[in-house]
Design a protein around this motif. Structure first.
Motif, PDB file in Angstrom:
ATOM      1  N   LEU A 232      24.271  -3.153 -14.358  1.00  0.00           N
ATOM      2  CA  LEU A 232      23.818  -3.218 -12.965  1.00  0.00           C
ATOM      3  C   LEU A 232      25.010  -3.254 -12.010  1.00  0.00           C
ATOM      4  CD1 LEU A 232      20.766  -5.658 -12.966  1.00  0.00           C
ATOM      5  CD2 LEU A 232      20.819  -3.255 -12.278  1.00  0.00           C
ATOM      6  N   LEU A 233      26.008  -4.062 -12.409  1.00  0.00           N
ATOM      7  CA  LEU A 233      27.215  -4.173 -11.575  1.00  0.00           C
ATOM      8  C   LEU A 233      27.863  -2.814 -11.356  1.00  0.00           C
ATOM      9  CD1 LEU A 233      29.262  -7.341 -12.594  1.00  0.00           C
ATOM     10  CD2 LEU A 233      28.337  -6.738 -10.360  1.00  0.00           C
ATOM     11  N   LEU A 234      27.972  -2.066 -12.472  1.00  0.00           N
ATOM     12  CA  LEU A 234      28.609  -0.741 -12.385  1.00  0.00           C
ATOM     13  C   LEU A 234      27.811   0.202 -11.487  1.00  0.00           C
ATOM     14  CD1 LEU A 234      29.954  -0.073 -15.957  1.00  0.00           C
ATOM     15  CD2 LEU A 234      31.242  -0.269 -13.843  1.00  0.00           C
ATOM     16  N   ILE A 235      26.457   0.145 -11.678  1.00  0.00           N
ATOM     17  CA  ILE A 235      25.621   1.037 -10.861  1.00  0.00           C
ATOM     18  C   ILE A 235      25.799   0.723  -9.376  1.00  0.00           C
ATOM     19  CG2 ILE A 235      23.218   1.613 -10.261  1.00  0.00           C
ATOM     20  CD1 ILE A 235      22.616   1.300 -13.296  1.00  0.00           C
ATOM     21  N   ILE A 236      25.778  -0.609  -9.060  1.00  0.00           N
ATOM     22  CA  ILE A 236      25.921  -0.999  -7.649  1.00  0.00           C
ATOM     23  C   ILE A 236      27.273  -0.523  -7.119  1.00  0.00           C
ATOM     24  CG2 ILE A 236      26.191  -2.980  -6.081  1.00  0.00           C
ATOM     25  CD1 ILE A 236      24.143  -4.426  -7.932  1.00  0.00           C
ATOM     26  N   SER A 237      28.325  -0.681  -7.964  1.00  0.00           N
ATOM     27  CA  SER A 237      29.663  -0.292  -7.516  1.00  0.00           C
ATOM     28  C   SER A 237      29.723   1.197  -7.203  1.00  0.00           C
ATOM     29  CB  SER A 237      30.699  -0.592  -8.596  1.00  0.00           C
ATOM     30  OG  SER A 237      30.533  -1.894  -9.031  1.00  0.00           O
ATOM     31  N   PHE A 238      29.188   2.004  -8.150  1.00  0.00           N
ATOM     32  CA  PHE A 238      29.272   3.462  -7.925  1.00  0.00           C
ATOM     33  C   PHE A 238      28.456   3.875  -6.706  1.00  0.00           C
ATOM     34  CE2 PHE A 238      30.645   3.738 -12.482  1.00  0.00           C
ATOM     35  CZ  PHE A 238      31.887   4.274 -12.192  1.00  0.00           C
ATOM     36  N   ALA A 239      27.291   3.215  -6.566  1.00  0.00           N
ATOM     37  CA  ALA A 239      26.446   3.579  -5.423  1.00  0.00           C
ATOM     38  C   ALA A 239      27.187   3.275  -4.113  1.00  0.00           C
ATOM     39  CB  ALA A 239      25.132   2.804  -5.484  1.00  0.00           C
TER      40      ALA A 239
END
Ligand code: ADP
Length: 587
Positions: free
Chosen positions: A110-117
């Protein structure tokens, strides 16, 4: 130092998160108790011996669990329906997991997804801001602004009617309210039309400086843009600029680039150029006459402009600025000789006579080249010799200095070719002046020329036009007769082009051919979309007839042409006087 704004902070925070995520993952894996793999049989043995504390069941192929001694283990997931019940009755704690990922993995994901978004949003925002900044930058085009220029109406010679017309506007710009009081509507826009170099820009500049206001100059081609809407944007920015200045003269050169006649089939106006033109029309209707803004546009051809531009309230005054006539040429030459040392014997009137079809710009160039020639020689003043050389330069380019490598046969061909033009001119168009014949080649590749100057007049008759074709053909005909039809040269290409242009215009536009009749060929063909090729054969037949008539004329005067050619080979350049003398002596 530049302050970090909020967006930059978010960006840096996201980058830290991305870097942190793999570290957390590694830490999580490292801190986890080492895991032992049991076979399913070993696992069942441990269950029997009541050594198993808990298990986690999921869809994954592996089953995770913890022994009572704290040892983590994995074994094969049997995926039996009653497996959970079997374990529970053995007093083993059973945890159920939905997926095959652990909660830590999910959080990391989730952290990675939020970061990329966050990064994607940041970059796209940045990009669109960049694009809109670029767009704004492009809309704000280069407008050349001049105030207090030194150009006055007294710096413009000739074109008196146009000058008077424009001069009227000086008072209007200075006191627009005065005109408003009387209910007089002064033109918002004026179109100056005529050939290039005739002083259209000069007029607009003079108007601005006489009225003591800013001069805003742009070119129509600045509005022709690849990006949709940019041309219209630039128009708006131009007028915004003008309104900020208050009173001013806006000059749009090459208005045809935006104001070309619109395609009838494209009435919807979706086209980019339509949008630009509409923006111009809207802006022109938008400002009040009393604001003291005058828009002057220039074009070489009025007939190509869209009628919408010429309606009242837009460019409702159209003023022709033509090529200067004899008197105007004389005035322009005098104007540009004012601050130059002019020899006492220099006859500017004679040069004004020689320079038919010269624009003001060409005349200015002529005087400038003459001044350069005089300066090169450190002469006391500009003399006829300097003017003569300048005349050659303006017409044909610089004289070729090194003429040693020119074949003597080429010189001879040029001499006969030019003598042919000169003699035929003298024979059939005695009202034309042949002010100069030369076989000095120019650096532009011209072998030589015969300067044929028709008298200043409004109309050209059919016979004059036909004679001009004969004069053009004469050079090639002489080549053919003297050197043989297999030895004719490429030197006649310009002549052939000129002859064809005259003949075609006689037929297509001036109703001067019986076969074609009294029709405008373009209108006729345009209306019926016909592919009639009869014009081609009519032109060819007529050209052949004129060619034969000229050939007869040349044959009859072979001796005269030979004498003039020999004289040219000897002297390289002959003046009108020398040509006349040569003809008189031979007759
Ligand atoms: P246009 O806008 O019609 O193409 P310009 O106004 O730019 O022509 O003229 C170019 C130059 O030619 C001017 O700067 C000026 O030196 C000269 N010129 C043209 N017409 C005249 C004129 N009637 N009187 C004086 N100079 C002229």
């Amino acid at each position: 130092m530049k302050k970090f704004n909020m967006k930059n902070k978010i960006f840096i925070f996201t980058i830290i998160l991305i870097l942190l995520a793999p570290m957390v993952l590694v830490y999580h894996l490292k801190t986890k108790e080492p895991v032992q793999r049991f076979s399913y049989v070993e696992f069942m043995e441990k269950v029997q011996k009541e050594e198993v504390q808990s298990i986690s069941i999921s869809d994954s192929p592996d089953l995770e669990g913890v022994l009572k001694n704290g040892q983590n283990f994995v074994t094969d997931n049997p995926r039996l329906d009653d497996f959970k019940e079997n374990m529970l009755v053995k007093n083993i704690e059973v945890k159920e997991e939905q997926g095959q990922y652990s909660s830590v993995q999910i959080i990391l994901g989730l952290l990675l997804i939020i970061s990329f978004a966050t990064i994607a949003v940041y970059l796209s925002k940045n990009n669109s801001q960049q694009v809109s900044k670029e767009y704004d930058k492009m809309s704000n085009m280069d407008i050349s602004t001049e105030k207090d220029s030194t150009i006055r109406f007294c710096n413009i010679a000739g074109n008196d009617e146009a000058k008077e017309n424009i001069m009227e506007l000086v008072d209007f710009i200075k006191n627009p309210q005065k005109y408003e009081k009387y209910g007089a509507r002064m033109p918002k826009g004026i179109i100056l039309y005529g050939p290039p170099g005739t002083g259209k820009t000069l007029m607009a500049k003079a108007l601005a400086s006489e009225a003591g206001v800013d001069f805003l100059a742009v070119s129509g081609s600045d509005f022709v843009q690849v990006y949709a809407g940019l041309g219209a944007g630039r128009i708006r920015s131009l007028f915004k600029n003008a309104k900020e200045k208050g009173k001013c003269v806006v000059f749009i050169d090459e208005i045809d680039a935006i104001g070309k006649k619109r395609d009838r089939g494209n009435i919807g106006g979706s086209d980019e150029s339509d949008r630009t033109l509409n923006a111009l029309l809207t802006e022109m209707s938008g400002f009040k006459g009393s604001e003291g803004i005058v828009v002057i546009a220039a074009t070489n051809r009025l007939d190509t402009l869209d009628e919408a531009l010429l309606r009242p309230g837009r460019f409702d005054r159209q003023i022709e600025i033509g090529l200067p006539d004899l008197n105007a040429r004389y005035e322009i030459l005098k104007l540009y000789s004012k601050n130059r040392p002019i020899g006492e014997t220099l006859n500017l009137r004679a040069f004004a006579e020689q320079t038919v079809y010269f624009s003001g710009a060409k005349l200015e160039n002529l005087m400038n080249e003459a001044a350069i020639n005089a300066a090169r020689e450190n002469a006391d003043a500009i003399t006829e010799k300097h003017m003569d050389r300048a005349f050659y330069t303006v017409i044909a380019g610089d004289e070729k200095k090194d003429r040693s490598n020119i074949r003597s046969l080429d010189r001879k061909i040029t001499a006969y070719h030019e003598a042919g033009h000169a003699v035929v001119t003298k024979l059939i168009s005695p009202e034309n002046k042949v002010t100069k014949v030369t076989i000095i080649p120019s650096t532009k590749g011209i072998g030589g020329f015969s300067m044929n100057i028709p008298p200043d007049k409004m109309y050209h008759t059919k016979i004059e036009m036909k004679n001009n074709i004969k004069i053009a053909l004469a050079g090639r005909i002489v080549e053919e007769l003297v050197f043989g039809s297999d030895n004719v040269t490429t030197g006649a290409s310009n002549d052939i082009q000129k002859a064809t242009e005259i003949l075609v215009s006689m037929m297509k536009h001036f109703g001067m051919n019986e076969e074609i009749g009294m029709v405008n060929y373009d209108v006729l063909m345009g209306s019926y979309g016909s592919n009639d090729h009869s014009l081609v054969s009519t032109v060819k037949d007529e050209m052949k007839k004129i060619y034969d008539e000229t050939k007869k004329l040349v044959e009859d005067h072979k001796v005269l042409i030979k004498v003039l050619a020999e004289e040219l080979l000897e002297k390289e350049t002959l003046s009108e006087e020398e040509i006349n003398k040569c003809i008189e002596n031979t007759r």
